[in-house]
Design a protein around this motif. Sequence first.
Motif, PDB file in Angstrom:
ATOM      1  N   ILE A  16       0.839  -1.199   0.000  1.00  0.00           N
ATOM      2  CA  ILE A  16       0.000   0.000   0.000  1.00  0.00           C
ATOM      3  C   ILE A  16       0.873   1.248   0.000  1.00  0.00           C
ATOM      4  O   ILE A  16       1.759   1.401   0.834  1.00  0.00           O
ATOM      5  CB  ILE A  16      -0.940   0.016   1.217  1.00  0.00           C
ATOM      6  N   ILE A  17       0.630   2.126  -0.941  1.00  0.00           N
ATOM      7  CA  ILE A  17       1.402   3.361  -1.065  1.00  0.00           C
ATOM      8  C   ILE A  17       1.160   4.264   0.145  1.00  0.00           C
ATOM      9  O   ILE A  17       0.041   4.372   0.638  1.00  0.00           O
ATOM     10  CB  ILE A  17       1.022   4.096  -2.358  1.00  0.00           C
ATOM     11  N   ALA A  18       2.209   4.917   0.631  1.00  0.00           N
ATOM     12  CA  ALA A  18       2.102   5.923   1.693  1.00  0.00           C
ATOM     13  C   ALA A  18       2.648   7.240   1.149  1.00  0.00           C
ATOM     14  O   ALA A  18       3.782   7.287   0.659  1.00  0.00           O
ATOM     15  CB  ALA A  18       2.887   5.481   2.924  1.00  0.00           C
ATOM     16  N   GLN A  19       1.867   8.300   1.227  1.00  0.00           N
ATOM     17  CA  GLN A  19       2.291   9.580   0.662  1.00  0.00           C
ATOM     18  C   GLN A  19       1.722  10.743   1.473  1.00  0.00           C
ATOM     19  O   GLN A  19       0.948  10.545   2.392  1.00  0.00           O
ATOM     20  CB  GLN A  19       1.848   9.679  -0.801  1.00  0.00           C
ATOM     21  N   ASP A  20       2.139  11.950   1.124  1.00  0.00           N
ATOM     22  CA  ASP A  20       1.685  13.190   1.778  1.00  0.00           C
ATOM     23  C   ASP A  20       1.958  13.210   3.274  1.00  0.00           C
ATOM     24  O   ASP A  20       1.060  13.530   4.081  1.00  0.00           O
ATOM     25  CB  ASP A  20       0.185  13.414   1.552  1.00  0.00           C
ATOM     26  N   PRO A  21       3.163  12.887   3.750  1.00  0.00           N
ATOM     27  CA  PRO A  21       3.414  12.862   5.196  1.00  0.00           C
ATOM     28  C   PRO A  21       3.366  14.248   5.821  1.00  0.00           C
ATOM     29  O   PRO A  21       3.761  15.239   5.204  1.00  0.00           O
ATOM     30  CB  PRO A  21       4.817  12.269   5.290  1.00  0.00           C
ATOM     31  N   ASP A  22       2.868  14.309   7.059  1.00  0.00           N
ATOM     32  CA  ASP A  22       2.801  15.572   7.790  1.00  0.00           C
ATOM     33  C   ASP A  22       3.048  15.297   9.272  1.00  0.00           C
ATOM     34  O   ASP A  22       2.346  14.497   9.893  1.00  0.00           O
ATOM     35  CB  ASP A  22       1.430  16.236   7.606  1.00  0.00           C
ATOM     36  N   TRP A  23       4.071  15.950   9.844  1.00  0.00           N
ATOM     37  CA  TRP A  23       4.450  15.738  11.246  1.00  0.00           C
ATOM     38  C   TRP A  23       3.421  16.329  12.192  1.00  0.00           C
ATOM     39  O   TRP A  23       2.911  17.432  11.968  1.00  0.00           O
ATOM     40  CB  TRP A  23       5.780  16.421  11.540  1.00  0.00           C
ATOM     41  N   SER A  24       3.141  15.637  13.277  1.00  0.00           N
ATOM     42  CA  SER A  24       2.366  16.231  14.362  1.00  0.00           C
ATOM     43  C   SER A  24       3.234  17.288  15.057  1.00  0.00           C
ATOM     44  O   SER A  24       4.465  17.193  15.050  1.00  0.00           O
ATOM     45  CB  SER A  24       1.933  15.163  15.368  1.00  0.00           C
ATOM     46  N   PRO A  25       2.630  18.320  15.643  1.00  0.00           N
ATOM     47  CA  PRO A  25       3.419  19.383  16.268  1.00  0.00           C
ATOM     48  C   PRO A  25       4.379  18.897  17.354  1.00  0.00           C
ATOM     49  O   PRO A  25       5.446  19.488  17.547  1.00  0.00           O
ATOM     50  CB  PRO A  25       2.356  20.315  16.845  1.00  0.00           C
ATOM     51  N   ASP A  26       4.015  17.844  18.063  1.00  0.00           N
ATOM     52  CA  ASP A  26       4.903  17.340  19.112  1.00  0.00           C
ATOM     53  C   ASP A  26       5.952  16.362  18.590  1.00  0.00           C
ATOM     54  O   ASP A  26       6.776  15.851  19.347  1.00  0.00           O
ATOM     55  CB  ASP A  26       4.089  16.686  20.227  1.00  0.00           C
ATOM     56  N   GLY A  27       5.926  16.087  17.279  1.00  0.00           N
ATOM     57  CA  GLY A  27       6.923  15.225  16.670  1.00  0.00           C
ATOM     58  C   GLY A  27       6.750  13.743  16.931  1.00  0.00           C
ATOM     59  O   GLY A  27       7.606  12.937  16.557  1.00  0.00           O
ATOM     60  N   LYS A  28       5.636  13.346  17.538  1.00  0.00           N
ATOM     61  CA  LYS A  28       5.455  11.943  17.911  1.00  0.00           C
ATOM     62  C   LYS A  28       4.804  11.106  16.816  1.00  0.00           C
ATOM     63  O   LYS A  28       4.970   9.885  16.777  1.00  0.00           O
ATOM     64  CB  LYS A  28       4.619  11.856  19.188  1.00  0.00           C
ATOM     65  N   TYR A  29       4.040  11.738  15.925  1.00  0.00           N
ATOM     66  CA  TYR A  29       3.329  11.008  14.884  1.00  0.00           C
ATOM     67  C   TYR A  29       3.530  11.660  13.522  1.00  0.00           C
ATOM     68  O   TYR A  29       3.836  12.852  13.417  1.00  0.00           O
ATOM     69  CB  TYR A  29       1.832  10.950  15.180  1.00  0.00           C
ATOM     70  N   ILE A  30       3.314  10.871  12.488  1.00  0.00           N
ATOM     71  CA  ILE A  30       3.254  11.369  11.128  1.00  0.00           C
ATOM     72  C   ILE A  30       1.930  10.919  10.529  1.00  0.00           C
ATOM     73  O   ILE A  30       1.631   9.716  10.501  1.00  0.00           O
ATOM     74  CB  ILE A  30       4.424  10.855  10.277  1.00  0.00           C
ATOM     75  N   ALA A  31       1.115  11.860  10.100  1.00  0.00           N
ATOM     76  CA  ALA A  31      -0.114  11.543   9.383  1.00  0.00           C
ATOM     77  C   ALA A  31       0.226  11.437   7.900  1.00  0.00           C
ATOM     78  O   ALA A  31       1.137  12.120   7.408  1.00  0.00           O
ATOM     79  CB  ALA A  31      -1.165  12.623   9.610  1.00  0.00           C
ATOM     80  N   TYR A  32      -0.500  10.594   7.181  1.00  0.00           N
ATOM     81  CA  TYR A  32      -0.200  10.419   5.764  1.00  0.00           C
ATOM     82  C   TYR A  32      -1.417   9.880   5.028  1.00  0.00           C
ATOM     83  O   TYR A  32      -2.399   9.415   5.635  1.00  0.00           O
ATOM     84  CB  TYR A  32       0.999   9.498   5.566  1.00  0.00           C
ATOM     85  N   THR A  33      -1.351   9.954   3.698  1.00  0.00           N
ATOM     86  CA  THR A  33      -2.388   9.380   2.853  1.00  0.00           C
ATOM     87  C   THR A  33      -2.112   7.905   2.655  1.00  0.00           C
ATOM     88  O   THR A  33      -1.013   7.516   2.279  1.00  0.00           O
ATOM     89  CB  THR A  33      -2.442  10.094   1.492  1.00  0.00           C
ATOM     90  N   LEU A  34      -3.116   7.106   2.898  1.00  0.00           N
ATOM     91  CA  LEU A  34      -3.001   5.659   2.774  1.00  0.00           C
ATOM     92  C   LEU A  34      -3.440   5.242   1.379  1.00  0.00           C
ATOM     93  O   LEU A  34      -4.581   5.477   0.985  1.00  0.00           O
ATOM     94  CB  LEU A  34      -3.878   4.990   3.833  1.00  0.00           C
ATOM     95  N   GLY A  35      -2.529   4.644   0.599  1.00  0.00           N
ATOM     96  CA  GLY A  35      -2.853   4.248  -0.766  1.00  0.00           C
ATOM     97  C   GLY A  35      -2.961   5.453  -1.683  1.00  0.00           C
ATOM     98  O   GLY A  35      -2.507   6.555  -1.364  1.00  0.00           O
TER      99      GLY A  35
END
Length: 203
Positions: A16-35
């Motif tokens: 599954i493709i992972a794209q468009d990563p974006d860091w959470s302000p606290d640096g603990k998570y990365i949100a991204y587009t799934l597929g």
Amino acid sequence: MNSDGSNPYQLTYGKIIAQDPDWSPDGKYIAYTLGRDTGIAKIPAKGGKPIVLTDLSYPQSAPAWSPDGSKITFMGKPGKYWQVFVMNADGSGLRQITHDPTDHRFPRWMPDGKRIVYNTRKSEHVIGQIFIMNADGTNVKQITMSTEGENGRPFPSPDGRYIVFNSNRLDNNWEIYIMRPDGSEVKRLTNTIGDDFEPCWSP
């Protein structure tokens, strides 16, 4: 990886493709587009199991964290057009905040956490432009004009004083510009033969 390119490590695996990563302000998570625009997920920045945040029932893409890390905005396509959505960082409280019959794309939070900036997309009769609105979808204001070509991918500066964006307003060549959140004081930053797209700011 580190900012100098050292110590890279892989976070997502599988087909599954992972794209468009974006860091959470606290640096603990990365949100991204799934597929390929099929959903929104997040993953611990140190590695771990992805957490799917949306139900994948319609195309979704381009997640962006709110300044306090409590919410995520993204673009979703529940019908004919892309619209702007907001949800809590755990995927709860999902709501659609734009409804006009045109594509609303690449939303980003303003640093005050109260407003969201985004762009519409060029279609047969409309030239894509940049808009800003309250985080509940009210008080929508257009801040670039159709007489200035097509404008997109707005990204606010960390202090909220400027928005960087790409525009083809001169000779149909895409360049990088900055402006104030009200659309004033536009300044061109690049001047190259090739097209320049998708600017962002360092923290």
